[in-house]
Design a protein around this motif. Structure first.
Motif, PDB file in Angstrom:
ATOM      1  N   ASP A 182      35.880  64.164  80.734  1.00 47.59           N
ATOM      2  CA  ASP A 182      35.609  63.697  79.375  1.00 47.59           C
ATOM      3  C   ASP A 182      36.911  63.335  78.690  1.00 47.59           C
ATOM      4  O   ASP A 182      37.947  63.960  78.943  1.00 47.59           O
ATOM      5  CB  ASP A 182      34.898  64.798  78.588  1.00 47.59           C
TER       6      ASP A 182
ATOM      7  N   LYS B 234      22.957  62.685  85.008  1.00 46.63           N
ATOM      8  CA  LYS B 234      24.352  62.941  85.401  1.00 46.63           C
ATOM      9  C   LYS B 234      24.961  64.127  84.674  1.00 46.63           C
ATOM     10  O   LYS B 234      26.159  64.134  84.352  1.00 46.63           O
ATOM     11  CB  LYS B 234      25.199  61.678  85.231  1.00 46.63           C
TER      12      LYS B 234
ATOM     13  N   THR C 190      32.451  68.981  75.659  1.00 52.10           N
ATOM     14  CA  THR C 190      31.554  68.654  76.770  1.00 52.10           C
ATOM     15  C   THR C 190      30.295  69.508  76.701  1.00 52.10           C
ATOM     16  O   THR C 190      29.181  69.007  76.871  1.00 52.10           O
ATOM     17  CB  THR C 190      32.279  68.937  78.112  1.00 52.10           C
TER      18      THR C 190
ATOM     19  N   ASP D  43      19.084  74.122  92.213  1.00 57.57           N
ATOM     20  CA  ASP D  43      19.363  74.107  93.652  1.00 57.57           C
ATOM     21  C   ASP D  43      18.116  73.875  94.483  1.00 57.57           C
ATOM     22  O   ASP D  43      18.205  73.824  95.710  1.00 57.57           O
ATOM     23  CB  ASP D  43      19.899  75.467  94.118  1.00 57.57           C
TER      24      ASP D  43
ATOM     25  N   LYS E  25      18.742  67.379 102.276  1.00 53.06           N
ATOM     26  CA  LYS E  25      19.025  67.101 100.860  1.00 53.06           C
ATOM     27  C   LYS E  25      18.993  68.410 100.095  1.00 53.06           C
ATOM     28  O   LYS E  25      18.203  68.596  99.167  1.00 53.06           O
ATOM     29  CB  LYS E  25      17.951  66.177 100.308  1.00 53.06           C
TER      30      LYS E  25
ATOM     31  N   GLY F 139      10.985  68.928 103.220  1.00 54.50           N
ATOM     32  CA  GLY F 139      12.385  68.595 103.524  1.00 54.50           C
ATOM     33  C   GLY F 139      13.336  69.723 103.176  1.00 54.50           C
ATOM     34  O   GLY F 139      14.530  69.506 102.977  1.00 54.50           O
TER      35      GLY F 139
ATOM     36  N   THR G 236      13.698  77.093 100.138  1.00 49.29           N
ATOM     37  CA  THR G 236      14.458  76.128  99.336  1.00 49.29           C
ATOM     38  C   THR G 236      14.001  74.715  99.658  1.00 49.29           C
ATOM     39  O   THR G 236      13.772  74.401 100.827  1.00 49.29           O
ATOM     40  CB  THR G 236      15.957  76.322  99.628  1.00 49.29           C
ATOM     41  N   VAL G 237      13.874  73.902  98.627  1.00 47.58           N
ATOM     42  CA  VAL G 237      13.447  72.501  98.808  1.00 47.58           C
ATOM     43  C   VAL G 237      14.423  71.580  98.085  1.00 47.58           C
ATOM     44  O   VAL G 237      15.192  72.032  97.238  1.00 47.58           O
ATOM     45  CB  VAL G 237      12.007  72.293  98.256  1.00 47.58           C
ATOM     46  N   PRO G 238      14.417  70.271  98.404  1.00 45.07           N
ATOM     47  CA  PRO G 238      15.201  69.338  97.582  1.00 45.07           C
ATOM     48  C   PRO G 238      14.754  69.520  96.131  1.00 45.07           C
ATOM     49  O   PRO G 238      13.564  69.713  95.869  1.00 45.07           O
ATOM     50  CB  PRO G 238      14.794  67.962  98.124  1.00 45.07           C
ATOM     51  N   ARG G 239      15.678  69.460  95.185  1.00 43.44           N
ATOM     52  CA  ARG G 239      15.309  69.854  93.824  1.00 43.44           C
ATOM     53  C   ARG G 239      14.228  68.964  93.226  1.00 43.44           C
ATOM     54  O   ARG G 239      13.525  69.375  92.315  1.00 43.44           O
ATOM     55  CB  ARG G 239      16.528  69.953  92.924  1.00 43.44           C
ATOM     56  N   SER G 240      14.048  67.758  93.767  1.00 42.23           N
ATOM     57  CA  SER G 240      13.002  66.866  93.262  1.00 42.23           C
ATOM     58  C   SER G 240      11.603  67.372  93.615  1.00 42.23           C
ATOM     59  O   SER G 240      10.625  66.897  93.068  1.00 42.23           O
ATOM     60  CB  SER G 240      13.202  65.462  93.844  1.00 42.23           C
TER      61      SER G 240
ATOM     62  N   ILE H 160      25.447  68.119  85.380  1.00 37.03           N
ATOM     63  CA  ILE H 160      25.279  69.233  86.311  1.00 37.03           C
ATOM     64  C   ILE H 160      25.511  70.516  85.509  1.00 37.03           C
ATOM     65  O   ILE H 160      26.653  70.902  85.254  1.00 37.03           O
ATOM     66  CB  ILE H 160      26.272  69.154  87.495  1.00 37.03           C
TER      67      ILE H 160
ATOM     68  N   ARG I   4      28.008  68.427  73.861  1.00 39.93           N
ATOM     69  CA  ARG I   4      27.379  67.162  74.144  1.00 39.93           C
ATOM     70  C   ARG I   4      26.292  67.310  75.206  1.00 39.93           C
ATOM     71  O   ARG I   4      25.187  66.800  75.062  1.00 39.93           O
ATOM     72  CB  ARG I   4      28.449  66.171  74.622  1.00 39.93           C
TER      73      ARG I   4
ATOM     74  N   ASN J 219      17.891  63.496  93.630  1.00 37.48           N
ATOM     75  CA  ASN J 219      18.619  64.592  94.270  1.00 37.48           C
ATOM     76  C   ASN J 219      20.125  64.356  94.329  1.00 37.48           C
ATOM     77  O   ASN J 219      20.871  65.216  94.774  1.00 37.48           O
ATOM     78  CB  ASN J 219      18.057  64.826  95.679  1.00 37.48           C
TER      79      ASN J 219
ATOM     80  N   ILE K 267      19.581  66.180  86.041  1.00 35.64           N
ATOM     81  CA  ILE K 267      20.466  65.762  87.142  1.00 35.64           C
ATOM     82  C   ILE K 267      20.600  64.231  87.161  1.00 35.64           C
ATOM     83  O   ILE K 267      21.708  63.690  87.259  1.00 35.64           O
ATOM     84  CB  ILE K 267      19.926  66.259  88.501  1.00 35.64           C
ATOM     85  N   GLU K 268      19.463  63.560  87.036  1.00 38.30           N
ATOM     86  CA  GLU K 268      19.495  62.092  86.988  1.00 38.30           C
ATOM     87  C   GLU K 268      20.341  61.600  85.819  1.00 38.30           C
ATOM     88  O   GLU K 268      20.941  60.532  85.867  1.00 38.30           O
ATOM     89  CB  GLU K 268      18.078  61.531  86.829  1.00 38.30           C
TER      90      GLU K 268
ATOM     91  N   ASN L 116      16.160  76.190  94.966  1.00 40.06           N
ATOM     92  CA  ASN L 116      16.116  77.482  95.668  1.00 40.06           C
ATOM     93  C   ASN L 116      15.210  78.435  94.901  1.00 40.06           C
ATOM     94  O   ASN L 116      15.577  78.973  93.873  1.00 40.06           O
ATOM     95  CB  ASN L 116      17.544  78.029  95.750  1.00 40.06           C
TER      96      ASN L 116
ATOM     97  N   HIS M 290      16.448  79.453  91.356  1.00 43.51           N
ATOM     98  CA  HIS M 290      17.494  78.523  90.985  1.00 43.51           C
ATOM     99  C   HIS M 290      16.941  77.097  91.068  1.00 43.51           C
ATOM    100  O   HIS M 290      17.066  76.437  92.099  1.00 43.51           O
ATOM    101  CB  HIS M 290      18.682  78.712  91.909  1.00 43.51           C
TER     102      HIS M 290
END
Lengths: 471, 471
Positions: free
Chosen positions: A284, B244, B287, B375, A182, B410, B343-347, B246, B290, A104, B241-242, B377, B372
């Motif tokens: 970048d 990196k 960007t 998010d 979160k 959560g 809405t929940v944590p995106r995980s 967004i 890539r 998250n 997301i992990e 959401n 979404h």
């Protein structure tokens, strides 16, 4: 103020050694990073858990004893001086990183962790927490949240507020609330998270925070541009933004600051410059190269006398040192350093710097100005001597004029330091009588007996504003 | 409720034709975008200036007449239904862009401007206002501010809250307050700006807003990834997301939504897919290229069955149509469409979608889910018929279970639609009794006689939460 029964109860809650009322503890928590303010608390307490904070608040509320929660006390607004006595609650034992959630991109932390240590840990995991107040080596995340601290990266990345997405906090009653989570989005009722950020410990005691982390930029480039003409530097700031470039950092130092910094750090800065801009871009590498090239063009167009672009991190660090040592260098000049953070729309920076110089001359005081040009957030800094009451009075008058000028230019009395004690008499200038009444209403809703950090934000008397006729 | 004297006074303030109490005006302002809610106001008023709003509030306050301020009423939480009667204040006449400040990158607008028109104007000047609620063709900026609207670009760019930096608002008393300004940083007292955003017209009537604009991204790329395995789609979201990255947009549609959208828009979508992700990245072209390449790799790793990357804007628009037509397509199925925004944590997205399907089966109702994903959401959307009371009751029970599930994971009961009438009974589940008390205290501080949008956010009765034992 704190009788034997309450003392016993407090010691029951936190353990014998974690409530102190000896002179040493009281004196060392009677002041903070702000000069010339001191007031003795009756005791100092060191909780280690949310439950302890809650129990402490229930005990203090029953006795109507005020409490000032604090981290390292590095604030510059007198925000943690215990002016009404009572108990100072030091959050340093609650200093754990509870979780870094890589899925998250959030961190959950206790308030007492040192900002710099938290940032280092986050960066070791390949993530990024942008708020970087100058005090980050000693300040706590809890203190940053209480004051909504900014920093050098604020222009592009925003301030502490933009990264706090959830809070646990203890109310004056001892009740515990949890806000946000979160969650990138949450509109369930009023936004208590953002309300508590920057509320300076006057609404609740923050016991846990969930922070948003972001991917780190792949590369960064640093440059200095030096100007003989202040307006050239100011126009550079405006043209960069108008040119649709938002640099990570866009900092300013005026001539008095340049001289002092050069004396201190021996960087070989040209002492005849009216202004130096420190500019950084990250992202970048193609973007960074392109932006830095465009920024260089703008600096040249605006007659920068000298431009230095760092070729590597070592050179960049040297350029950054110029700006980073501003406060330290100024603090060496005279016994007392008073640093303010009047903020204006960024288009008004040049006018504001000139006005500050005019005001310094009027009151015959030494004021050097540096700060976050991209944010319009300036730090006019007076060097004086607390023992010279007459000079200090002139400095205070000068700051009063500076706050007034900021308001006149559509700005505010504080961009990132908070109101605290120091700016409380001026708050009404910014928010108006109706705005102040609304804020007092919010305060009363959270803390009807005014036990949480009393005397901050709201002054007993508002300073009268003198309307100056200008040609 | 509104006697002849008050009627006369209101007509004096806004002019004869701008206060209406005829049946047509009353009926057409008795409902909003939310199904099955209606309540007649006593009158409808159309102010043209802040001063008029202030005078109206003074008059209404003297008579203790409630007021519901609104724009186009496109909200989905019953946020502008005048359940306590009184006056509906329509902001459509206050629809001017007062200034676009190219130097400070800010816009100052009146609340009644249509979001889409504002965005088009800003874009014509080469600037960017990111919040893009699905209702933007009809919604107003004032309405977006009141509800803190999100949109497809929220993941990367944030929501309305992140772009409102200053407000002018009229209090219940008629007093006018100004918060923030053309300032990137302002910590002068409590953050009333962020508090008013998302306060659903219950604290003050917004009469002017200063909005932050940003440089537009240089390029954008759009893709669809289709999955036979829901978890593959959910893992893709987490891995992006992990990894990196967004993305600007990271949207989700489940199988029921895919089928309905394909029936409606004839896009040739594969009807056997369990999930489709719509992904957009924007920024510098290097960007974007890539990031899209990396995202494609992740999609392939997670066994996406089909991946389509748009080669040009036309193709991109076609892919976007799939997601954008979700609500319209669903709305055609049955007479009544009920759309929520748990809405929940995106995980936790995959778990949440599976839970929603389980709940739909339990209550034997038709729920399609899109939203979404980046998010966390989600928009579980029930298609039903308001005339079938028994079925509607089952839908309501299903949503109650969905809110509970969101909290359990959560999350929150509302990510971007607001609490309004519809979710008021569930607010305590998210914020707890102490949080709710604090919010009521804030409400009382701003609006002691509860004249501003009464009945919203705070319910007469909180729904009991049933604790479900799960294996």
């Amino acid at each position: 103020m704190i009788d034997a029964v309450l003392t016993k109860r407090l010691r029951q809650i936190v353990g014998e050694n974690n409530y102190r009322d000896d002179q040493e503890a009281r004196i060392s928590h009677s002041y903070d990073g702000t000069p010339m303010l001191q007031s003795l608390p009756d005791g100092v307490i060191y909780p280690s858990s949310t439950e302890q904070v809650s129990e402490i608040m229930k005990a203090l509320a029953a006795y109507r004893v005020p409490v000032v929660s604090r981290g390292s006390g590095s604030n510059l607004c007198g925000g943690t001086v215990p002016v009404a006595g009572g108990v100072v609650m030091v959050m340093h034992r609650m200093n754990r990183i509870l979780e870094i959630d890589m899925e998250n991109l959030t961190a959950t932390v206790q308030p007492g962790i040192i900002t710099g240590e938290f940032i280092a840990h986050v960066e070791s995991l390949g993530l990024f927490y942008p708020p970087d107040p100058s005090s980050m080596k000693i300040s706590t995340i809890g203190g940053n949240i209480a004051e909504c601290s900014g920093g050098l990266r604020g222009l592009k990345y925003g301030t502490t507020k933009d990264y706090v997405i959830g809070l646990e906090a203890v109310l004056a009653s001892g009740d515990i609330i949890r806000t946000g989570g979160k969650l990138m989005k949450d509109v369930a009722g009023y936004d208590l998270t953002k309300l508590l950020v920057g509320s300076e410990g006057t609404l609740a005691i923050i016991t846990e925070a969930t922070l948003k982390l972001v991917p780190p930029p792949a590369s960064k480039k640093t440059m200095l541009a030096m100007y003989k003409d202040l307006y050239g530097a100011a126009r550079t700031v405006s043209r960069i933004i108008e040119g649709k470039i938002i640099p990570a950092t866009l900092e300013f130092m005026d001539n008095p600051t340049i001289r002092v910094v050069d004396d201190f750090a021996k960087l070989g800065l040209p002492r005849d410059m009216e202004a130096i801009l420190l500019i950084e871009q990250d992202g970048d590498s193609e973007t960074v190269e392109r932006d830095i090239a465009k920024i260089r063009e703008i600096c040249e167009l605006e007659q920068a006398d000298r431009i230095e672009v760092a070729e590597n991190r070592e050179q960049a660090e040297k350029l950054l040192t110029a700006r980073r040592s501003a406060f330290t260098a100024l603090a060496r000049l005279r016994p007392t350093t008073m640093l303010e953070d009047a903020t204006v729309p960024r288009s008004r920076i040049a006018e504001m710097v000139l006005r500050i110089n005019e005001i310094a001359r009027k009151y015959d005081v030494a004021i050097a100005t540096f700060g976050h040009a991209g944010d319009g957030n300036l730090h006019p800094t007076a060097t004086t001597d607390a023992r010279d009451k007459e000079e200090v009075h002139r400095v205070e008058q000068a700051f009063e004029d500076i706050f007034q000028a900021a308001i006149e230019f559509g700005g505010t009395i504080t961009g990132e330091h908070g109101v605290g004690l120091v700016k409380a008499p001026f708050l009404e200038w910014k928010v108006g009588p109706a705005g102040l009444e609304v804020m007092k209403g919010i305060k009363n809703a959270f803390d009807p007996h005014h036990l949480l950090n009393p005397g901050k934000i709201f002054a007993k008397e508002t300073r009268k504003r003198v309307v100056i006729e200008r040609g």
